[in-house]
Motif scaffolding. Structure first.
Motif, short mmCIF file in Angstrom:
data_model
loop_
_atom_site.label_atom_id
_atom_site.label_comp_id
_atom_site.label_asym_id
_atom_site.label_seq_id
_atom_site.Cartn_x
_atom_site.Cartn_y
_atom_site.Cartn_z
N VAL A 245 0.85 -1.19 0.00
CA VAL A 245 0.00 0.00 0.00
C VAL A 245 0.89 1.24 0.00
O VAL A 245 1.87 1.31 0.74
N PHE A 246 0.52 2.21 -0.81
CA PHE A 246 1.20 3.50 -0.82
C PHE A 246 0.34 4.52 -0.08
O PHE A 246 -0.88 4.56 -0.26
N LYS A 247 0.99 5.34 0.75
CA LYS A 247 0.26 6.38 1.49
C LYS A 247 1.03 7.70 1.41
O LYS A 247 2.26 7.71 1.40
N ALA A 248 0.29 8.78 1.39
CA ALA A 248 0.89 10.11 1.44
C ALA A 248 -0.11 11.05 2.09
O ALA A 248 -1.32 10.90 1.90
N ALA A 249 0.39 11.99 2.86
CA ALA A 249 -0.52 12.92 3.53
C ALA A 249 0.23 14.18 3.92
O ALA A 249 1.47 14.18 4.08
N THR A 250 -0.50 15.26 4.05
CA THR A 250 0.06 16.50 4.58
C THR A 250 -0.86 17.02 5.67
O THR A 250 -2.08 16.81 5.61
N ARG A 251 -0.27 17.67 6.65
CA ARG A 251 -1.05 18.11 7.81
C ARG A 251 -0.57 19.48 8.27
O ARG A 251 0.63 19.77 8.23
N VAL A 252 -1.50 20.29 8.68
CA VAL A 252 -1.16 21.59 9.25
C VAL A 252 -1.85 21.70 10.59
O VAL A 252 -3.00 21.28 10.76
N THR A 253 -1.13 22.26 11.55
CA THR A 253 -1.66 22.37 12.92
C THR A 253 -1.36 23.75 13.47
O THR A 253 -0.22 24.22 13.37
N SER A 254 -2.36 24.38 14.02
CA SER A 254 -2.11 25.62 14.73
C SER A 254 -1.73 25.28 16.17
O SER A 254 -2.23 24.31 16.74
N LEU A 255 -0.83 26.04 16.73
CA LEU A 255 -0.35 25.75 18.08
C LEU A 255 -0.72 26.88 19.03
O LEU A 255 -0.59 28.06 18.69
N ASP A 256 -1.14 26.49 20.20
CA ASP A 256 -1.58 27.47 21.19
C ASP A 256 -0.36 28.19 21.79
O ASP A 256 0.68 27.59 22.02
N ASP A 257 -0.54 29.46 22.07
CA ASP A 257 0.55 30.24 22.66
C ASP A 257 1.00 29.67 23.99
O ASP A 257 2.18 29.80 24.36
N SER A 258 0.09 29.07 24.71
CA SER A 258 0.47 28.55 26.03
C SER A 258 1.48 27.42 25.92
O SER A 258 2.18 27.12 26.89
N ILE A 259 1.56 26.80 24.74
CA ILE A 259 2.59 25.79 24.51
C ILE A 259 3.84 26.42 23.92
O ILE A 259 4.95 26.23 24.41
N VAL A 260 3.66 27.21 22.86
CA VAL A 260 4.82 27.77 22.15
C VAL A 260 5.58 28.79 23.00
O VAL A 260 6.79 28.98 22.83
N VAL A 273 3.66 22.38 9.99
CA VAL A 273 3.22 21.74 8.75
C VAL A 273 4.08 20.49 8.53
O VAL A 273 5.30 20.53 8.76
N SER A 274 3.46 19.42 8.13
CA SER A 274 4.22 18.20 7.88
C SER A 274 3.73 17.51 6.61
O SER A 274 2.56 17.64 6.22
N VAL A 275 4.66 16.79 5.99
CA VAL A 275 4.35 15.98 4.80
C VAL A 275 4.96 14.61 5.03
O VAL A 275 6.12 14.51 5.48
N ARG A 276 4.23 13.57 4.75
CA ARG A 276 4.79 12.23 4.92
C ARG A 276 4.31 11.33 3.79
O ARG A 276 3.22 11.52 3.24
N THR A 277 5.14 10.37 3.45
CA THR A 277 4.77 9.39 2.43
C THR A 277 5.41 8.06 2.80
O THR A 277 6.49 8.03 3.40
N SER A 278 4.73 6.99 2.50
CA SER A 278 5.26 5.69 2.91
C SER A 278 4.82 4.58 1.96
O SER A 278 3.80 4.68 1.27
N ILE A 279 5.63 3.54 1.92
CA ILE A 279 5.30 2.29 1.25
C ILE A 279 5.18 1.24 2.34
O ILE A 279 6.09 1.07 3.15
#
Lengths: 283, 134
Positions: A245-260, A273-279
């Motif tokens: 199986v081939f997979k690929a995805a991209t994800r964006v996440t906002s981060l709370d100031d209390s963490i950053v 932002v992240s991009v991943r792909t896998s076999i």
């Protein structure tokens, strides 16, 4: 001291880059959408081994780099005995989940589960976290709670409410994720949006700087508050053969100031932002 | 008596003719072939619609009118007139394996082939029930 500080930064970078996103886009709904198998009560018994390439950018604990790029081995799996199940989806770096399917209806399913996932959901560089960050390695990872999933045609909703099972921080985590999957010939496309709430006890355990940590790392003390983060993901899954199986995805996440705002973060950004792909080979 | 002899000869002749026809038909079937390329369609999980661009090639011993039949739903895919070989490309769409046959004008299958649908994830379904904890 310097080495520990650097390790701490690397590990906490992982926390910022991916933990919130992973938590928000929980593996259960994520896996269901990637399989394009939205139907209440469907369960796959399988294990798959994959080679994944990952690139992520966001706030980090490094002064010199705001991104992470790795190639790693991932293990995804799921098995069910009667109403008990075990799940592991390395692509979300959610660790291990043990659960019990307590209730099913035509459109809803409710599970009680324990997850070894909170502190190890850093798929960008969770190995660093596991190896270098003592308090992540030793405690605070197991959370218990419930997840309610609703299935409506090609759409799915998931709500989770989980509490620290280790009594290390007594933190709480809640998330709501909406997702949709559809088919373009044999390509399976999925999208998700989610919101997650983490309380201050949980956040302080991972990114807070108490008197002891302040002294050890020579950082100003910091007390985190509650956090709310938002995530979105879109990806594809393609069956190459009965075993691959081939997979690929991209994800964006906002981060709370209390963490950053934690002094552990040297490179501060309000989103990751992240991009991943896998076999993946499916056994 | 002469009429009886004539009748016997006629019956023998008819039997020989029919046997010959059957032998000829069997020979035709034995020398016919229906080939599907590719043969396997892979979907992600059981029950999912599978898509595959398929090419079918066939040949027979005798030229005749033939039709390609989807045996699963008994529908005609396409037909040929007075041919002993042919090819046809189409998009297969199915959730399960599908048999195809090449039929002559009498409706007899002279050759068969199958498009196999397979899955990566073999889903099983949980039972739908009420609360089990209490």
């Amino acid at each position: 001291m310097q080495q520990s500080f650097k390790s701490y930064f690397l590990a906490l970078s992982a926390f910022c880059l991916s933990m919130v996103a992973s938590q928000t886009l929980a593996k259960d709904i994520g896996q269901t959408l990637r399989d394009n198998s939205i139907e209440s009560g469907f369960h796959n018994n399988y294990i798959e081994l994959g080679m994944q390439a990952f690139y992520g950018t966001g706030p980090t604990f490094s002064e010199t780099s705001d991104h992470i790029a790795i190639i790693n081995i991932i293990i995804n799996g799921s098995y069910q005995w009667d109403d008990f199940f075990i799940e592991m989806h390395g692509e979300d770096a959610r660790g291990l989940s043990l659960g019990y399917n307590a209730w099913n209806s035509e459109n809803w399913s409710f599970d009680i589960l324990a997850s070894d996932s909170f502190g190890q959901s850093q798929y960008e560089n969770r190995l660093w976290a596991r190896q270098e960050l003592k308090h992540w390695r030793d405690g605070g990872n197991w959370i218990v709670g419930g997840r309610l999933m609703g299935y409506f045609g090609n759409n799915m909703v998931q709500f989770t409410l989980q509490h620290d099972a280790t009594n290390d921080h007594k933190g709480n985590l809640a998330s709501l994720v909406l997702g949709r999957s559809w088919q373009l010939r044999n390509w399976n496309v999925h999208s998700m949006i989610g919101v997650e709430f983490g309380d201050e006890k949980l956040n302080n355990f991972f990114v807070g700087v108490d008197k002891r940590r302040a002294s050890y790392y020579d950082l100003p003390r910091y007390k985190s508050g509650n956090s709310i983060s938002y995530s979105a993901e879109i990806g594809v899954t393609y069956p190459i053969s009965e075993d691959w199986v081939f997979k690929a995805a991209t994800r964006v996440t906002s981060l709370d100031d209390s963490i950053v705002d934690s002094p552990f973060y040297q490179t501060k950004k309000s989103s990751a932002v992240s991009v991943r792909t896998s076999i993946n080979y499916v056994f | 008596m002469k009429n009886m002899k004539t009748l016997i000869v006629f019956i023998f002749a008819l039997a020989s003719l029919l046997t010959g026809i059957n032998a000829s038909a069997d020979e035709a079937i034995k020398n016919a072939a229906l080939l599907v390329t590719p043969e396997r369609c892979i979907a992600l999980h059981r029950g999912q619609m599978c898509y595959l661009d398929v090419t079918i090639n066939w040949h027979t011993y005798h030229a005749n009118d033939y039709c390609l039949i989807n045996k699963t739903d008994n529908k005609v895919v396409t037909c040929w007139k007075d041919r002993k070989q042919g090819t046809h490309s189409f998009e297969f769409q199915g959730v399960q394996s599908t048999d195809y046959s090449l039929q002559d004008p009498t409706g007899r299958d002279v050759a068969n082939a199958k498009v196999v649908v397979a899955w990566v994830y073999k889903s099983t379904k949980r039972t739908v029930s009420t609360w089990r904890l209490f």
